[in-house]
Each structure stands twice: as C-alpha cells, then as structure tokens.
Design a protein around this motif. Structure first.
Motif, PDB file in Angstrom:
ATOM      1  N   GLN A 421     -10.359   2.626   0.511  1.00 11.75           N
ATOM      2  CA  GLN A 421      -9.203   2.112   1.251  1.00 11.75           C
ATOM      3  C   GLN A 421      -9.430   2.227   2.756  1.00 11.75           C
ATOM      4  N   THR A 422      -8.593   1.526   3.514  1.00  7.27           N
ATOM      5  CA  THR A 422      -8.613   1.667   4.970  1.00  7.27           C
ATOM      6  C   THR A 422      -8.536   3.154   5.329  1.00  7.27           C
ATOM      7  N   GLU A 423      -7.714   3.869   4.591  1.00  7.03           N
ATOM      8  CA  GLU A 423      -7.462   5.283   4.882  1.00  7.03           C
ATOM      9  C   GLU A 423      -8.644   6.181   4.544  1.00  7.03           C
ATOM     10  N   GLY A 519      -4.571  -1.183 -10.176  1.00 14.36           N
ATOM     11  CA  GLY A 519      -3.838  -1.895  -9.120  1.00 14.36           C
ATOM     12  C   GLY A 519      -2.930  -0.931  -8.378  1.00 14.36           C
ATOM     13  N   ARG A 520      -2.106  -1.475  -7.481  1.00 13.79           N
ATOM     14  CA  ARG A 520      -1.236  -0.646  -6.643  1.00 13.79           C
ATOM     15  C   ARG A 520      -0.008  -0.166  -7.418  1.00 13.79           C
ATOM     16  N   THR A 521       0.470   0.997  -7.048  1.00 10.72           N
ATOM     17  CA  THR A 521       1.721   1.488  -7.643  1.00 10.72           C
ATOM     18  C   THR A 521       2.900   1.118  -6.765  1.00 10.72           C
ATOM     19  N   HIS A 530      -6.857  -8.910   0.434  1.00 12.54           N
ATOM     20  CA  HIS A 530      -6.156  -8.489   1.657  1.00 12.54           C
ATOM     21  C   HIS A 530      -4.850  -7.808   1.304  1.00 12.54           C
ATOM     22  N   ARG A 531      -4.567  -6.761   2.054  1.00  7.78           N
ATOM     23  CA  ARG A 531      -3.387  -5.973   1.753  1.00  7.78           C
ATOM     24  C   ARG A 531      -2.194  -6.516   2.531  1.00  7.78           C
ATOM     25  N   ILE A 532      -1.131  -6.840   1.817  1.00  4.66           N
ATOM     26  CA  ILE A 532       0.080  -7.343   2.474  1.00  4.66           C
ATOM     27  C   ILE A 532       1.284  -6.647   1.852  1.00  4.66           C
TER      28      ILE A 532
HETATM   29  C1  WT7 Z   1      -6.754  -1.032  -1.799  1.00  6.93           C
HETATM   30  C2  WT7 Z   1      -7.172  -0.688  -0.409  1.00  6.93           C
HETATM   31  C3  WT7 Z   1     -11.493  -0.604   1.578  1.00  6.93           C
HETATM   32  C4  WT7 Z   1     -11.740  -1.739   0.801  1.00  6.93           C
HETATM   33  C5  WT7 Z   1     -11.069  -2.982   1.281  1.00  6.93           C
HETATM   34  C6  WT7 Z   1      -9.595  -3.006   1.070  1.00  6.93           C
HETATM   35  C7  WT7 Z   1      -7.765  -1.918  -3.716  1.00  6.93           C
HETATM   36  C8  WT7 Z   1     -10.181  -1.677  -3.091  1.00  6.93           C
HETATM   37  C9  WT7 Z   1     -11.142  -1.705  -5.039  1.00  6.93           C
HETATM   38  C10 WT7 Z   1     -11.972  -1.701  -6.190  1.00  6.93           C
HETATM   39  C11 WT7 Z   1     -10.051  -1.832  -7.513  1.00  6.93           C
HETATM   40  C12 WT7 Z   1      -9.750  -1.799  -5.232  1.00  6.93           C
HETATM   41  C13 WT7 Z   1      -6.962  -0.695  -4.081  1.00  6.93           C
HETATM   42  C14 WT7 Z   1      -6.891   0.088  -2.789  1.00  6.93           C
HETATM   43  N1  WT7 Z   1      -9.186  -1.777  -3.993  1.00  6.93           N
HETATM   44  N2  WT7 Z   1     -11.361  -1.637  -3.708  1.00  6.93           N
HETATM   45  N3  WT7 Z   1     -13.307  -1.632  -6.105  1.00  6.93           N
HETATM   46  N4  WT7 Z   1     -11.383  -1.764  -7.408  1.00  6.93           N
HETATM   47  N5  WT7 Z   1      -9.210  -1.856  -6.458  1.00  6.93           N
HETATM   48  O1  WT7 Z   1      -8.990  -1.997   1.811  1.00  6.93           O
HETATM   49  O2  WT7 Z   1      -6.889  -3.135   2.464  1.00  6.93           O
HETATM   50  O3  WT7 Z   1      -7.129  -0.635   2.607  1.00  6.93           O
HETATM   51  O4  WT7 Z   1      -6.938  -1.801   0.402  1.00  6.93           O
HETATM   52  O5  WT7 Z   1      -7.584  -2.069  -2.307  1.00  6.93           O
HETATM   53  O6  WT7 Z   1      -5.697  -1.094  -4.499  1.00  6.93           O
HETATM   54  O7  WT7 Z   1      -5.807   0.972  -2.719  1.00  6.93           O
HETATM   55  P1  WT7 Z   1      -7.446  -1.885   1.909  1.00  6.93           P
END
Ligand code: WT7
Length: 636
Positions: A421-423, A519-521, A530-532
């Motif tokens: 994740q970004t974090e 997936g996300r909770t 992309h995260r939205i």
């Molecule tokens: C979220 C983070 C840092 C990577 C780019 C996105 C999902 C990311 C996977 C994976 C399943 C994944 C999660 C995570 N995610 N990689 N390989 N398999 N889910 O970064 O925008 O911070 O998103 O992306 O849900 O929490 P981000």
C-alpha cells in the motif's frame, strides 16, 4: 449468483491446488535461494534482518538504535543515524562504475527517446538543487510536482530530497480542484509541471489545469514548467519560469543535506474513507532500507537489469519502483510515457523487445486489457530478456495470472504478485523468485514481516476463513504519520486491532499459509488499481447544483476490476434525464479526474441509511448485485 468483487474461497481453492515451482536454474542465480529458511530466520529476529539490509546503504552517521517503540504508534527506525535517500539513489553511484550505467531510459508514445547515465542524472539533479536553493527552498519546505512520466519528474524528486525539502507528487490525471486541495494541505512553495503531455494522440493541457489550481493556492510562489509538448500555453511572467531557464548556468555540483534517518522525505496523498485525502509521510532512512531490500529480493536484481514498472510516478508504485528502488539498486529504470496498446496492441511487447527489459512490473487491469486483444499479440514477440514478472494494485484473478505466465513469461518467468500500500512504502506480502507460486495468491509475507488474518477482536481466523489483514510488527518503510493529522494516523491504522497495523483489506490464508487478498473492507474503491474513496466521489456529486444526496458503490468490471455506480437524489423539480446523467458524469470527472469512471447513475427518491444518517452502501451494493440484503457480510 452474480459476480461480486470479493473472491470466494471455493473459486480460488481449485486454483490453489496447482503449484508452480521455480526452475533450478532460476534458483541457482537468485539472491535468495532457500525460501523457507530465509523466512524463518528473518521472522526470528526482524530487527537483525533489517539492520543487515541497512548496511547496504551509505549512512553519514550510524544508528544508535534499530527500532524505537517508545512513542508508539509513532515508531522510529535507525534513530541517531544520518542519511539521505537521494544520496543513496544517486550520489553514491558516482563513486563507482555504476556512474556510466544508464539510470533512466525514456520513451513516449510519439517515439521520442532520451537516456541519462547516473553521472548525467547527477549533474542534472545538482543544477536543479542549486536552482531550488537560489529560489529559497530549504530543508523542511514542501514542493509539489504535477508532471508527466518524464525524466524531469525523477530529477525534481531527487533534487528536493538532496536539499531535505519534501516532495508531494500529485498524479497528473487529477483535476485542478484535487491538485489545489493537495497543494494547500502541504502548503507547497513551488510547483513543477509541464506544458502538457500526450495521451492516445491527444494533448493533455497540464499547464491550464495548473493555472486553475494555483489560483486558489497562496503558498505557491513559483511554477517551474518543463517544455515537453511545445504547445502554446499561457505564461504568467511573474510566477512561471521555464525549467530550462530555471537551471540555466547553475553549477553541476551541489551539497547534499545530511538528514536524520527519521526526517520526512516526502508526502504522498491517498484516498481514505472521508472526502479528504490523507498525506502519507515517508522518511529518508527506513524507506530507503525497505525499498532497496524488496526490489533486490522480489525482482532478483544483481545490477545490470533493465527494470520496467508501468505505473506512474504519481503513485507509490512509481515512487518506490520506478524511481527510488531501481536507482537505489543501481539498475536501469525505463520510463514510458504512453499507453500500452497504441498504435497497435503489441506496443508493450515491442518495448520489452526493444529495450531488452528484464523485469516487467505491471497491474492486473493492464493484463486483462491485453488478454482481451488476444494471445497472438504477445505470441508474436519472443521477449527472451524477461526474467521476472510482477503484479500490483489489486488482486490478480487466476485467469489473468495464467495468461500472463504463459504468454508473456512463456512459462519461464515467475510472477511476483506483490500486495502492499501507499502506507507500507514497499512490497509486504509477496513471493520471492525461489518460492513455489499459486495463481492468484500473493504468497507469504516478505522476510521480516509478520502478517496475519484475524477477526474483529484480533483473534486469528481458521484456515480458509476471511478476516482482517493485519501486520503484527513494524517495518522500516512504514508510514510515519499523516501530514498535519497525527490523530487520523492513529485512528486509521492503529485503533482497529490492538497492537497491530490495520491494512483495511480482507484476506484469508490457505493450508500452506499462503495469503489470498480479497479486497478492501472499507469504503475505498479500486478502479483499475487506483484508490478512490466513495466519500470523495459522493462529495463531488453533491457539489453539482442539481444534486441533494449521493450514494456511491463499486461494481465489478471485467477490465478495470471495479467501476462506480452512483445513486443520486435530485433537487425537487429537477428532471431526471439521460442528458443530466451525462452532465453529472462529466462533472465528477472534472472534479476528481479521469480515473473516477462512473459507469452508471440511478436517480432514486431515497437512500438506505442507518439511524445516525450514514448511507448504507453495503445495502445499495447487495441490491445492485442481486444478493440478499439481510446478509451483507459477504460484501467488501
Ligand atoms: C491497496 C493499496 C502499493 C500498490 C499500489 C496501490 C490493493 C495492492 C495488491 C495485490 C491484492 C492489492 C489493496 C491495498 N492491493 N496490491 N497484489 N493483491 N490487492 O497502492 O493505492 O495504496 O492501494 O491496493 O486493497 O490495500 P494503494
């Protein structure tokens, strides 16, 4: 039953029976050869593991302590040490033979190319360091970067860090409003941009977007503009300066700031559950350690590789695996500014052949889009240089995994499905090239990472049962805080499960301890990786003069993984027409940026709500997908 975004155990267990073993040849040349042994020894003493990893870097002063937990959850790594991330990514290599290696290879969709050796990049960055210093940028200041995927983006990022200023890269697909919000939160003093960029043959007029954004941002004193497209733009002589004029006549040598290991290096905004994006803060020391160790081990880098990560520098994947990771490892990073399927659907495979790419790191959504064109396109290309493949951003479905493995990697290249994740700053749950793979599983935690799947009380759930993904220990490249908002940092990540980092994902483990991310909770959507935030989209809708209230959900999409469906309550007397739907879609696109893809809008009279007035998105989603609304536990 209709498809949900969540992967069910039954779907994946069938795939998980098949194990893809790495070849002996691959293991023999790998940085890590014994998977289980490496995991075991790192798990026994993670701090020792990271300390060893840290020794690969150049520190101006060594650390007193590896991990300081005294002010948790504000963890500190390598305290007392002095280091600079940019020095390690660049200056360090000038003292070795790496200086003559290509650091950046660049191409865009119009066919223009550029390349920089480490030494050339070093000179370019130094000129910019001097220009920024002359413009008054000091340690601790913030600089915003709103740029295409071009070498100057890397230069601007590195130059900020050499001074000790923080960069805030904003993805150049964001709208003026979104850019302004991020600039304001960071109170950035300078903004880097370009006149424009090309996308599918169209000119994207970045400078006009910037002009609109900066109108609202008092903190910006200067806008530095790269002449990239050469289209005519408006130029505010008092505020704007061409990049080439900005660096003209500046010295090619510049001092590098000796930073504390825990000094912030950059802030990167990401979406959360409220409409306000979170400024994730990463630091100089630990981030460098985590990113270097993961890129070398996950993608098996030895020093001579051509590494191609298809992300954009505006996301964490771009920060860690286009810019900092490859440069820390002293390899060549390929920056391609363009789409993978133009002029023909094999553009991506052609680039791999042209540049002899060794590692391709991309996203499931891209693989699915390529699958749709057909296997004959990658089959036309042998791509013998490819060694390792990577996937990131969302769960990869087994069909896409197998296609990627067979037709891109020619059943020869292992796929590293990297969950992070970004974090987290770096790959967290991922195979290594020597690990046995299962199509669709991100395998096990990286050495030194202790992860688990638990229920809401923090109790581990049985094998095959879904639960919350947590990280039980700390790691060097972890988020340090949310910029200007330490309370939100504690609340989001450290308040859900006692003593653990709460990732916000659901997952399960199989009998071999392999993680399957579902997936996300939370109310965060993943559109093409992309995260939205749903709240961001809803707040964009209600900004429109015809809308009273909006409820937004993600619905499954074969290519993008997820797209947005919106339920809208209109103001009285407003007619619910198709034209209005079109207008609202454009309005959201304009407010947030083109990645906010609204597939469908439904005009409704009311929205399901809790007693406290919160919109129950889960109920909307269950209805949409034809699931019983009573049991919404199956929904993510
Ligand atoms: C979220 C983070 C840092 C990577 C780019 C996105 C999902 C990311 C996977 C994976 C399943 C994944 C999660 C995570 N995610 N990689 N390989 N398999 N889910 O970064 O925008 O911070 O998103 O992306 O849900 O929490 P981000």
């Amino acid at each position: 039953m209709k498809q949900t975004n969540k992967r069910e155990l039954t779907d994946v267990l069938a795939c998980s029976q098949k194990v893809y073993k790495p070849s002996k040849k691959l293991i023999k040349q790998a940085n890590v050869q014994d998977y289980e042994k490496t995991l075991k020894s790192a798990t026994k003493n993670p701090e020792k593991f990271w300390e060893e990893a840290a020794r690969e870097l150049k520190w101006f002063k060594p650390w007193d302590k590896i991990l300081d937990k005294s002010k948790k959850p504000f963890f500190k790594w390598f305290t007392g040490a002095k280091i600079n991330l940019a020095y390690n990514a660049l200056d360090r290599h000038i003292e070795t033979e790496t200086k003559d290696k290509i650091a950046i290879l660049w191409e865009d969709e119009t066919g223009r190319t550029r390349e920089y050796t480490y030494l050339q990049l070093y000179y370019e960055v130094n000129k910019l360091v001097n220009a920024l210093r002359d413009a008054g940028i000091k340690k601790g200041d913030r600089v915003a970067i709103y740029m295409p995927n071009i070498p100057e983006t890397a230069m601007a990022m590195l130059a900020c860090l050499k001074i000790g200023a923080m960069h805030s890269v904003v993805y150049a697909g964001y709208s003026a409003g979104a850019l302004a919000e991020r600039i304001k939160d960071a109170r950035a003093k300078i903004l880097f941009t370009a006149d424009g960029s090309f996308r599918r043959g169209k000119i994207i007029d970045l400078k006009t977007i910037v002009d609109n954004a900066v109108k609202k941002c008092k903190s910006i004193k200067k806008v530095v503009v790269v002449k990239n497209n050469k289209q005519a733009i408006k130029f505010n002589k008092k505020r704007d300066v061409w990049y080439h004029d900005f660096v003209k006549g500046k010295s090619t040598e510049a001092k590098c700031a000796k930073m504390n290991s825990e000094d912030p290096a950059f802030v990167l905004y990401t979406s959360g559950t409220t409409s306000k994006p979170k400024g994730v803060v990463h630091v100089h020391g630990g981030y460098a350690v985590g990113v270097l160790r993961t890129i070398k081990w996950v993608f098996d880098l030895h020093g001579d590789e051509i590494f191609w990560c298809t992300a954009d520098p505006g996301w964490i994947t771009g920060h860690s695996y286009i810019i900092y990771g490859p440069l820390l490892a002293g390899v060549t990073t390929l920056m391609y500014e363009g789409v993978p399927d133009m002029p023909k659907p094999d553009k991506i495979w052609k680039i791999i052949e042209k540049y002899k790419v060794n590692v391709l790191y991309t996203a499931p959504t891209l693989i699915r889009a390529m699958m749709r064109y057909g296997k004959e396109w990658p089959q036309k290309h042998k791509m013998p240089s490819l060694k390792i493949l990577g996937s990131v951003g969302e769960p990869i479905n087994p069909e896409a995994w197998e296609w990627y493995y067979k037709y891109v990697g020619k059943s020869r290249c292992p796929i590293m499905d990297t969950w992070w994740q970004t974090e987290t700053g770096m790959n967290m749950i991922t195979p290594l090239p020597c690990a046995p793979l299962k199509a669709g599983s991100a395998c096990k935690p990286f050495p030194g990472i202790i992860a688990d799947v638990v229920d809401k009380n923090g109790k581990p759930v049985p094998v095959g049962k879904g639960g919350y993904l947590i990280i039980k220990n700390q790691w060097p490249s972890m988020i340090r805080t949310i910029f200007n908002n330490p309370k939100r940092y504690i609340k989001t990540y450290w308040s859900q499960i006692k003593g653990a980092y709460f990732a916000g994902d659901v997952a399960f483990k199989d009998k071999d301890g392999y993680f399957w991310i579902q997936g996300r909770t939370d109310d965060v959507l993943k559109i093409a990786g992309h995260r939205i935030g749903t709240a961001e989209v809803e707040s964009a809708f209600v900004k429109h003069k015809t809308v009273v209230e909006a409820g937004v959900i993600g619905v499954p999409d074969a290519i993008k993984g997820e797209v947005i469906k919106a339920f809208i309550i209109l103001k009285q007397k407003i007619k619910p027409t198709d034209l209005l739907k079109q207008k609202l879609k454009m309005h959201v696109r304009h407010t947030l940026g083109p990645m906010a893809v609204i597939k469908d809008i439904a005009f409704v009279d009311k929205l399901p709500k809790t007693r406290s007035g919160k919109i129950m998105r889960r109920v909307l989603k269950a209805k949409e997908l034809g699931l019983p609304t009573g049991d919404t536990s199956a929904l993510v």
